[in-house]
Design an enzyme around this catalytic site. Structure first.
Site, PDB file in Angstrom:
ATOM      1  CG  HIS A   1       8.794  -9.141   4.156  1.00 33.81           C
ATOM      2  ND1 HIS A   1       8.702  -8.265   5.215  1.00 33.81           N
ATOM      3  CD2 HIS A   1       7.511  -9.434   3.816  1.00 33.81           C
ATOM      4  CE1 HIS A   1       7.432  -8.050   5.519  1.00 33.81           C
ATOM      5  NE2 HIS A   1       6.691  -8.752   4.676  1.00 33.81           N
TER       6      HIS A   1
ATOM      7  CG  HIS B   1       0.291  -9.035  -0.545  1.00 28.32           C
ATOM      8  ND1 HIS B   1      -0.088  -7.870   0.087  1.00 28.32           N
ATOM      9  CD2 HIS B   1       1.192  -9.635   0.263  1.00 28.32           C
ATOM     10  CE1 HIS B   1       0.561  -7.761   1.228  1.00 28.32           C
ATOM     11  NE2 HIS B   1       1.345  -8.812   1.368  1.00 28.32           N
TER      12      HIS B   1
END
Length: 390
Positions: A199, A299
């Site tokens: 992340h 994504h």
């Protein structure tokens, strides 16, 4: 044929407000669906869609490249920031949906037809439920959630096993990540592909340490091991380990992806069709990835229109590897949309549909039952009170 209006329909899904974009035309019953979901920026994106609508209303919706250039280049500021890029993406996806309906074919047939028989899907730990994916921190819980995904049919899944860290810390967080990944690997075996999402929490140096520590577990990829602004550092991490590095979800437009490829910074590109510039720009990024023989794995933690668009892209894209799939963020997810692709639960594979365009229709009655609410805040502070990366 002309565009008569561009609408946004906001649907609260706890962590995100799904922003569905509907482009209407003067042909009776002909409209297209897109998605422009951007968590914690919902109102800004809705306003940006309204601004861009002024550029496309009255225009021919089948001139997709022309309208993309108009939305990207007009009004002086290019559409390469995250808010305008997301708004542009939502409209662009809807235009491709319209074009498929005009010709009576799914979008992937507009792009040369299918290059594969199905799209492999990978899961989020906990099915994407916010508390499970973002807040789990015990190895036993990681193992339990991993087993549940395999029982659901997934052959690959992603977990956030890397905790937030300061620019430099000792072995504590690195050993914790090792224990969490080891627990998952032990629980599901080597026949299941594991991905770990950092992340972009670590600094470049901590990213190196995490990458080295997790290398023995044979990850399918390690995602965003440091800030995406640091392409040179991502490239250095990629060179230092055998684990493939994945990145790109925060980039808008082809130029950032070109830099990653030129620097050899990753083995997997992760454009988000709802942010990068829509399906039009995603196809350019995919062509660039093909030239460098780098895999594409979009994504896709957003809503169901984003998923349908990502699957259609994959069906016509040679370098496409796998598609992210959220299944459990809200219990009514399947109610908001007509299913576009048949999903085989034995392996979680999505098969082509012959429905025109994206093959989806949004149920606005369901959307209205879940009106906009501010997204649940996610804040990260280090032990000393300084701000960290979520």
């Amino acid at each position: 044929m002309k565009i008569t209006a561009v609408e946004t329909h906001v649907c609260n899904a706890r962590m995100r407000n799904w922003v569905f974009v509907r482009v209407l035309t003067d042909e009776p019953g002909l409209h297209g669906w897109g998605e422009a979901t951007l968590e914690w920026h919902t109102r800004a994106v809705v306003g940006a869609v309204e601004d861009l609508a002024e550029l496309v209303v009255g225009e021919d919706p089948t001139r997709i490249e022309h309208l993309w250039q108009t939305m990207f280049r007009q009004h002086f500021w290019h559409g390469n920031d995250i808010v305008r890029g997301t708004a542009l993406s939502g409209i662009d996806i809807a235009l491709w949906d319209i074009l498929g309906k005009v010709h009576g074919v799914p979008c992937h047939r507009l792009w040369g037809g299918p290059v594969r028989d199905y799209i492999r899907l990978y899961g989020h730990l906990g099915g994407g439920l916010m508390e499970d994916f973002y807040e789990s921190d015990e190895p036993a819980r990681f193992a339990e959630l991993g087993r549940a995904l395999v029982e659901q049919g997934f052959t690959a899944f992603k977990a956030m096993a890397v905790p937030p860290t300061m620019p430099l810390e000792g072995l504590g967080p690195v050993r914790h990540a090792e224990r969490c990944v080891d627990a998952m690997r032990e629980a599901v075996g080597e026949g299941i592909d594991l991905m770990v999402d950092c992340h972009a929490r670590p600094s470049p140096r901590m990213g190196h340490l995490f990458a080295r520590a997790l290398e023995p577990f044979g990850l399918l990829w390690l995602e965003e091991p440091c800030w995406p602004e640091r392409a040179d550092d991502i490239a250095a991490i990629q060179r230092s380990v055998s684990t493939p590095i994945a990145t790109g979800e925060r980039l808008v437009g082809i130029h950032g992806f070109r830099e990653l490829l030129e620097k050899g910074a990753c083995s997997v590109l992760q454009p988000d069709v709802t942010h990068c510039g829509g399906l039009t720009e995603a196809r350019r990024i995919a062509a660039l990835a093909e030239a460098y023989r780098v895999a594409l794995a979009p994504h896709n933690p957003q809503g169901p229109v984003s998923t349908a668009a990502s699957i259609e892209l994959g069906l016509a894209t040679p370098s496409y590897l796998i598609c992210e799939a959220v299944t459990g963020d809200v219990p009514w997810r399947a109610e908001v949309v007509t299913e576009s692709h048949r999903i085989d639960p034995a392996g979680m594979r999505a098969f082509p549909s012959e429905l025109p365009g994206l093959g989806v229709e949004i149920d606005l009655d369901v959307v209205r039952r879940h009106p906009f609410e501010p997204e649940l805040l996610q804040r990260v502070y280090y032990a000393d009170g300084s701000v960290g990366d979520w």
